[in-house]
Structure formats: C-alpha cells, structure tokens
Write a protein that holds these residues in place. Structure first.
Motif, mmCIF file in Angstrom:
data_model
loop_
_atom_site.group_PDB
_atom_site.id
_atom_site.type_symbol
_atom_site.label_atom_id
_atom_site.label_comp_id
_atom_site.label_asym_id
_atom_site.label_seq_id
_atom_site.Cartn_x
_atom_site.Cartn_y
_atom_site.Cartn_z
ATOM 1 N N MET A 1 -30.769 31.006 14.075
ATOM 2 C CA MET A 1 -29.356 30.795 14.386
ATOM 3 C C MET A 1 -29.217 29.479 15.138
ATOM 4 O O MET A 1 -29.947 29.175 16.060
ATOM 5 N N ALA A 3 -27.814 27.217 17.855
ATOM 6 C CA ALA A 3 -27.267 27.573 19.168
ATOM 7 C C ALA A 3 -27.313 26.394 20.133
ATOM 8 O O ALA A 3 -28.196 26.288 20.953
ATOM 9 N N ASP A 21 -19.942 31.345 14.819
ATOM 10 C CA ASP A 21 -21.344 31.116 14.488
ATOM 11 C C ASP A 21 -21.545 31.420 13.002
ATOM 12 O O ASP A 21 -20.934 32.360 12.469
ATOM 13 N N HIS A 143 -23.558 33.244 22.010
ATOM 14 C CA HIS A 143 -23.517 32.215 20.965
ATOM 15 C C HIS A 143 -22.832 32.672 19.679
ATOM 16 O O HIS A 143 -23.143 32.189 18.593
ATOM 17 N N ALA A 144 -21.880 33.596 19.810
ATOM 18 C CA ALA A 144 -21.095 33.992 18.640
ATOM 19 C C ALA A 144 -20.030 32.948 18.324
ATOM 20 O O ALA A 144 -19.549 32.877 17.194
ATOM 21 N N TRP A 145 -19.653 32.156 19.338
ATOM 22 C CA TRP A 145 -18.624 31.130 19.189
ATOM 23 C C TRP A 145 -19.092 29.831 19.815
ATOM 24 O O TRP A 145 -19.787 29.837 20.821
ATOM 25 N N PHE A 146 -18.670 28.736 19.218
ATOM 26 C CA PHE A 146 -18.920 27.406 19.773
ATOM 27 C C PHE A 146 -17.566 26.782 20.094
ATOM 28 O O PHE A 146 -16.615 26.950 19.336
#
Length: 172
Positions: A1, A3, A21, A143-146
């Motif tokens: 993933m 990150a 992500d 880290h599901a969203w940036f």
C-alpha cells in the motif's frame, strides 16, 4: 500500500481534498476525491465526492420551473449519506491564491444566483459524505485517506473520471 507521511491537524482539513487510498474498494469511496467543507472535533466531518458523476442532470430529476436555469447541471454522487436528496453546492475560487471554498446546502435561488457569478461553479449532488467525531482522524492515521490542497484549476476543470489519478500523481 502506498503510504506517504500524513500529518493530521483539525484546522487543516476544512477546504482540502481527501483522496482515497488505492486499496479502498468500497463502491462509493473507490478512488474518491472528497472536498471537505466541514471538520470539527465535536461534530465530526462532512464532505462531497467530486469525481463520481452520475448519468443524470438536474433537469432529469426535477421538472419544476424554478430549476430550469440549473437543468443542464450534471448530478454527482456526493456520498452515501442522504443519498435520496439533491443538494446544491457553490464552489468559489480565488484567482490570486487558486484556493477553493464551498457553500453547501444552497437553495435553488442561491444556486441560480451563484451560477451566474464570476469565479463560482455550482454543482448538484445526491447525498454527501460524513464521519462521526474522531472517525476521520482514525481513517487518516490508518492511511485510508491522503490530504491534498484543493486548487481550483485541477479540482473543477479536470474531467471527473480523471481527477483521482491526476491528484494522486502529485502525492509522492
């Protein structure tokens, strides 16, 4: 993933974009770009998915005379909350800073007025996105969203189906 380092700050979420992500495969948030119009520690967070255009326009959904000036507006899926409701949002961009701001829950008269003003874009959404207090912070820390800045040119002028990929290229 993938990150990159993400720093979370309550006061720096409003007016920014959240990019899902690539591992998120939830139908609604798969490759989603969410404009955050509200983020408060006590009340939670709200935003609008900008890159999920439906096959409908306002005129397909509402035939009322007062909506005629907005009939050609494409309708976007704003998120899974209140997805049975049509919402109007007015996006204003500052030409000097290229920053984007949003007024959500516009009534039809406000949407009609903003649609004719310079540096404003009105969009129609079915539903919106919302998080309970603390929920979004947890998702960002996992880290599901940036987070990305919401610049007017990229955000409003990029074709919706290309927006997530274009913005993800800028994060590295």
């Amino acid at each position: 993933m993938f990150a990159p380092k993400v720093t979370f700050s309550d006061e720096h979420i409003n007016g920014r974009l959240l990019l899902a992500d690539p591992a998120i495969r939830d139908g609604c948030f798969d490759r989603a770009v969410v404009y955050m119009f509200e983020h408060e520690k006590e009340n939670g967070s709200q935003g609008l998915i900008l890159n999920k255009r439906t096959h409908y326009s306002v005129g397909d959904l509402i035939k009322s005379k007062q909506f005629r000036p907005l009939a050609g507006l494409p309708v976007f899926t704003g998120g899974p909350v209140a997805s049975d409701q049509l919402h109007f949002a007015g996006f204003r961009y500052d030409q000097h800073t290229n920053k984007l701001s949003c007024e959500f829950h516009l009534n039809v008269d406000q949407a009609n007025a903003l649609a004719t003003q310079k540096n404003h874009v009105v969009r129609a959404f079915v539903g919106h996105s919302a998080w309970q207090p603390g929920q979004l912070q947890d998702e960002i820390e996992q880290h599901a969203w940036f987070c990305a800045d919401a610049t007017a040119k990229e955000t409003l002028e990029t074709e919706s189906h290309l927006l997530w990929s274009k913005l993800m290229q800028n994060i590295s």
